[in-house]
Motif scaffolding. Structure first.
Motif, PDB file in Angstrom:
ATOM      1  N   VAL A 166       3.649   3.906   5.192  1.00  0.00           N
ATOM      2  CA  VAL A 166       4.265   2.919   4.299  1.00  0.00           C
ATOM      3  C   VAL A 166       3.258   1.840   3.914  1.00  0.00           C
ATOM      4  O   VAL A 166       3.307   1.275   2.810  1.00  0.00           O
ATOM      5  CB  VAL A 166       5.510   2.278   4.935  1.00  0.00           C
ATOM      6  N   SER A 167       2.336   1.515   4.816  1.00  0.00           N
ATOM      7  CA  SER A 167       1.337   0.500   4.544  1.00  0.00           C
ATOM      8  C   SER A 167       0.346   1.006   3.491  1.00  0.00           C
ATOM      9  O   SER A 167      -0.007   0.287   2.550  1.00  0.00           O
ATOM     10  CB  SER A 167       0.608   0.135   5.834  1.00  0.00           C
ATOM     11  N   TYR A 168      -0.062   2.273   3.630  1.00  0.00           N
ATOM     12  CA  TYR A 168      -0.960   2.844   2.610  1.00  0.00           C
ATOM     13  C   TYR A 168      -0.234   3.028   1.279  1.00  0.00           C
ATOM     14  O   TYR A 168      -0.843   2.930   0.222  1.00  0.00           O
ATOM     15  CB  TYR A 168      -1.523   4.181   3.104  1.00  0.00           C
ATOM     16  N   ARG A 169       1.042   3.307   1.356  1.00  0.00           N
ATOM     17  CA  ARG A 169       1.804   3.478   0.108  1.00  0.00           C
ATOM     18  C   ARG A 169       1.878   2.151  -0.661  1.00  0.00           C
ATOM     19  O   ARG A 169       1.691   2.111  -1.884  1.00  0.00           O
ATOM     20  CB  ARG A 169       3.218   3.956   0.419  1.00  0.00           C
ATOM     21  N   SER A 170       2.130   1.050   0.036  1.00  0.00           N
ATOM     22  CA  SER A 170       2.325  -0.242  -0.633  1.00  0.00           C
ATOM     23  C   SER A 170       1.027  -1.022  -0.821  1.00  0.00           C
ATOM     24  O   SER A 170       0.948  -1.886  -1.694  1.00  0.00           O
ATOM     25  CB  SER A 170       3.311  -1.100   0.178  1.00  0.00           C
ATOM     26  N   GLY A 171       0.018  -0.717   0.015  1.00  0.00           N
ATOM     27  CA  GLY A 171      -1.218  -1.477  -0.050  1.00  0.00           C
ATOM     28  C   GLY A 171      -1.244  -2.575   0.993  1.00  0.00           C
ATOM     29  O   GLY A 171      -0.204  -2.999   1.488  1.00  0.00           O
TER      30      GLY A 171
END
Ligand SMILES: [Ca+2]
Length: 329
Positions: A204-209
């Motif tokens: 989720v962190s890589y998805r949102s930045g």
């Protein structure tokens, strides 16, 4: 002794016969009587004439009366017919009034319905006016939007690099624009300059930045997907070692898919640069992997766990740019 009286007249003979006696004294009387007789005859003539005139007048009067009577009869007949016609008209009017009276209730119902319909129409007119006003406002906004240039990418800020809001398709995105590293108008999707940001993160962190534009950051897979889907993009990888040596590699076509395809690295196009080997091409067509989501091609290992960072892993042997920051990167 007998005496025979012989009457005297006013004629000449008598005058001669009676002249000797009383004729002289009665003569004026006889003349007067004669005049009276003439006057009586004249009066009789006049009376006869008057009677005749009266008779004529009576005849005229009778004729006149007959004309008047005839005229009155004609008028009476006219009035009689007129009264008959009027009577018939009165009956017709009464009949029509009866119909009108029965229709009066219907008319009242129609009037009530009409009044109700008027209210409905007024309400609809008001709604139409509101919609028209809304359309007018939208038209003004649309005109204003058309007049304002839409900044779809960092090329609009070639002369003013830094943090800007761009609209690659429909949602605005805050990005860091760079016009120094590889020329004007580049969008920075990843920056690692101080090692303060942890890149060993969940999906989720890589998805949102994550991270900050003034230090280390990753723009986010969803935003990169939207950017590369909206229009063709190049990819420029700039690497500077602690020894000051700069390496780069440039690809002329870069795109990744959406989350439903695990943000797969779709293409890189042609590449060139002074870095050793076209190392990224090995990862083309691979899905993105984080330590909590294993999409790589290694059957037994999650390469994100093995290397400590998210990437388009195929196997775990090739270098990549999102592993832990250390002096060998
Ligand atoms: Ca695996």
């Amino acid at each position: 002794m007998l005496i025979y009286y012989k009457s005297c007249s006013a004629t000449g003979i008598t005058e001669e016969e009676c002249g000797k006696h009383t004729y002289k004294s009665v003569r004026p009387l006889l003349k007067y009587i004669h005049q009276i007789k003439e006057e009586i005859e004249n009066n009789n003539n006049i009376v006869g004439s008057k009677d005749k005139e009266i008779k004529q007048l009576r005849e005229k009067l009778n004729q006149r009366n007959e004309l008047v009577i005839e005229e009155l009869r004609a008028q009476n007949e006219f009035y009689r017919k007129t009264i008959k016609e009027l009577t018939r008209n009165v009956l017709l009017i009464k009949e029509e009034m009866g119909k009108l009276s029965s229709n009066a209730f219907k008319i009242q119902d129609y009037e009530k319905q009409l009044e109700k319909q008027k209210k409905i129409n007024n309400a609809k007119d008001q709604q139409i006016n509101e919609v028209k006003n809304e359309i007018g406002n939208c038209a003004k906004k649309l005109k204003s939007c058309k007049e304002q240039p839409v900044c779809t990418d960092c090329s609009h800020f070639a002369d003013a690099p830094g943090i800007h809001k761009i609209i690659p398709n429909y949602d605005p995105v805050d990005v860091l624009c760079d016009s120094v590293t590889a020329g004007p108008g580049w969008t920075v999707i990843q920056q690692r300059i101080n090692g303060k940001e942890d890149f060993d993160r969940k999906w989720v962190s890589y998805r949102s930045g994550f991270g900050n534009f003034d230090g280390d950051f990753f723009l986010g897979l969803e935003k990169i997907h939207r950017l590369t889907r909206a229009r063709p993009h190049e990819l420029y990888i700039h690497m500077e070692g602690f020894d000051g040596i700069i390496k780069y590699y440039r690809y002329d076509q870069f795109a990744i898919s959406g989350e439903d395809d695990q943000y797969r690295l779709i293409t890189l196009g042609k590449g060139e640069g002074n870095a050793t080997g076209d190392f990224l091409r090995f990862h083309v067509n691979e899905k993105f992997t984080t330590y909590d989501r294993d999409n790589d091609s290694h059957d037994f290992v999650n390469c994100a766990i093995y290397h400590g960072g998210g990437w388009w892993h195929k196997h775990c042997s090739y270098r990549y740019e999102l592993q832990q920051f250390n002096e060998t990167n």
